[in-house]
Scaffold this motif. Structure first.
Motif, PDB file in Angstrom:
ATOM      1  N   HIS A 268      -4.276 -47.621  -1.508  1.00  0.00           N
ATOM      2  CA  HIS A 268      -4.195 -48.990  -0.998  1.00  0.00           C
ATOM      3  C   HIS A 268      -4.584 -50.025  -2.050  1.00  0.00           C
ATOM      4  O   HIS A 268      -4.320 -51.212  -1.874  1.00  0.00           O
ATOM      5  CB  HIS A 268      -5.096 -49.148   0.235  1.00  0.00           C
ATOM      6  CG  HIS A 268      -4.508 -48.554   1.478  1.00  0.00           C
ATOM      7  ND1 HIS A 268      -3.178 -48.673   1.803  1.00  0.00           N
ATOM      8  CD2 HIS A 268      -5.064 -47.820   2.475  1.00  0.00           C
ATOM      9  CE1 HIS A 268      -2.942 -48.048   2.944  1.00  0.00           C
ATOM     10  NE2 HIS A 268      -4.069 -47.517   3.363  1.00  0.00           N
TER      11      HIS A 268
ATOM     12  N   GLU B 269      -0.615 -45.836   7.769  1.00  0.00           N
ATOM     13  CA  GLU B 269      -1.103 -46.101   6.418  1.00  0.00           C
ATOM     14  C   GLU B 269      -0.079 -46.902   5.611  1.00  0.00           C
ATOM     15  O   GLU B 269      -0.442 -47.761   4.805  1.00  0.00           O
ATOM     16  CB  GLU B 269      -1.438 -44.788   5.714  1.00  0.00           C
ATOM     17  CG  GLU B 269      -2.526 -43.969   6.386  1.00  0.00           C
ATOM     18  CD  GLU B 269      -3.838 -44.731   6.524  1.00  0.00           C
ATOM     19  OE1 GLU B 269      -4.056 -45.702   5.754  1.00  0.00           O
ATOM     20  OE2 GLU B 269      -4.646 -44.370   7.390  1.00  0.00           O
TER      21      GLU B 269
ATOM     22  N   ARG C 228      -0.442 -50.542   6.436  1.00  0.00           N
ATOM     23  CA  ARG C 228      -1.535 -51.187   5.697  1.00  0.00           C
ATOM     24  C   ARG C 228      -1.142 -51.422   4.238  1.00  0.00           C
ATOM     25  O   ARG C 228      -1.479 -52.451   3.646  1.00  0.00           O
ATOM     26  CB  ARG C 228      -2.794 -50.328   5.783  1.00  0.00           C
ATOM     27  CG  ARG C 228      -3.340 -50.200   7.198  1.00  0.00           C
ATOM     28  CD  ARG C 228      -4.564 -49.286   7.253  1.00  0.00           C
ATOM     29  NE  ARG C 228      -5.046 -49.134   8.611  1.00  0.00           N
ATOM     30  CZ  ARG C 228      -4.613 -48.209   9.463  1.00  0.00           C
ATOM     31  NH1 ARG C 228      -3.694 -47.343   9.067  1.00  0.00           N
ATOM     32  NH2 ARG C 228      -5.090 -48.143  10.685  1.00  0.00           N
TER      33      ARG C 228
ATOM     34  N   SER D 180       3.082 -50.343  14.386  1.00  0.00           N
ATOM     35  CA  SER D 180       3.075 -50.458  12.924  1.00  0.00           C
ATOM     36  C   SER D 180       4.377 -51.076  12.424  1.00  0.00           C
ATOM     37  O   SER D 180       4.373 -51.942  11.543  1.00  0.00           O
ATOM     38  CB  SER D 180       2.871 -49.080  12.283  1.00  0.00           C
ATOM     39  OG  SER D 180       1.600 -48.555  12.593  1.00  0.00           O
TER      40      SER D 180
END
Length: 224
Positions: free
Chosen positions: A26, A131, A134, A185
């Motif tokens: 990230h 994920e 994000r 998401s």
């Protein structure tokens, strides 16, 4: 029993250490991409050799499917954070066969090998989309809208394909819950990308900051 407790602990260790890898991913941006991914791949290899190998050793040569609930969370977490998943620009994922072939290399050839089933593969794939969401938001914050849009399309494709598969699964309660989260998401990424297109670059800093920012009102500060 003792074996189940060891599996639960191994699963937790895999989850904890896999999360450390994703936290690194990230942090990736256009300036540090190669450096971050290289370190993440090394750390992921360490998770494989130290923790996944221990799980394989516990499960090989046994009726491992009977103990699935003890090890499934760790397996799903590890496959979520496998860096092969985090290359949406390549437009492909590791297949279940490729993953199980890799697990064979960690197994004793004289024993029945531990293999991941379809459900655990799909659960890991579902967690991956969260994920990636994000990651996409982070890329938008750094001004990499094109990269975020590639992730958006990638996640959208995964969701669309799974909507065709999940209704036909016998044991699909877990996946149905994951599908709801996956749709959230997809919507979050789409909304973030759309907002940037509509409002322009002024929107980008707001996504990645927890500090009050009133630039969208045309002022630098605002007294409450």
């Amino acid at each position: 029993n003792d074996k189940r407790e060891r599996l639960v602990k191994a699963s937790r260790d895999i989850t904890i250490n896999s999360k450390k890898v994703i936290f690194q991913v990230h942090r990736v941006n256009k300036n540090n991409k190669d450096e971050v991914l290289e370190k993440a791949e090394k750390d992921l290899l360490n998770v494989t050799n130290q923790y996944i190998a221990r799980l394989v050793k516990e499960l090989q040569g046994t009726d491992f499917w009977k103990l699935r609930r003890a090890y499934s969370p760790g397996v799903a977490s590890f496959k979520t954070y496998d860096l092969q998943f985090f290359r949406p620009q390549a437009g492909k994922l590791l297949t279940l066969a490729e993953i199980n072939t890799h697990l064979l290399q960690l197994s004793d050839p004289s024993l029945e090998p531990f293999q991941i089933n379809v459900l655990d593969y799909l659960l890991g794939l579902a967690d991956l989309t969260g994920e990636l969401m994000r990651l996409a938001i982070g890329r938008i914050s750094d001004g990499e809208l094109e990269y975020a849009e590639k992730i958006c399309q990638f996640v959208r494709d995964i969701y669309r394909e799974l909507t065709l598969i999940v209704p036909h699964m016998d044991d699909n309660f877990e996946m149905k819950k994951k599908m709801e989260t996956m749709l959230q998401s997809v919507v979050k990424i789409e909304n973030a990308c759309f907002s940037v297109h509509v409002r322009g670059s002024e929107y980008m800093p707001l996504l990645g900051s927890s500090e009050p920012n009133f630039s969208f009102l045309g002022v630098t500060d605002f007294e409450l």
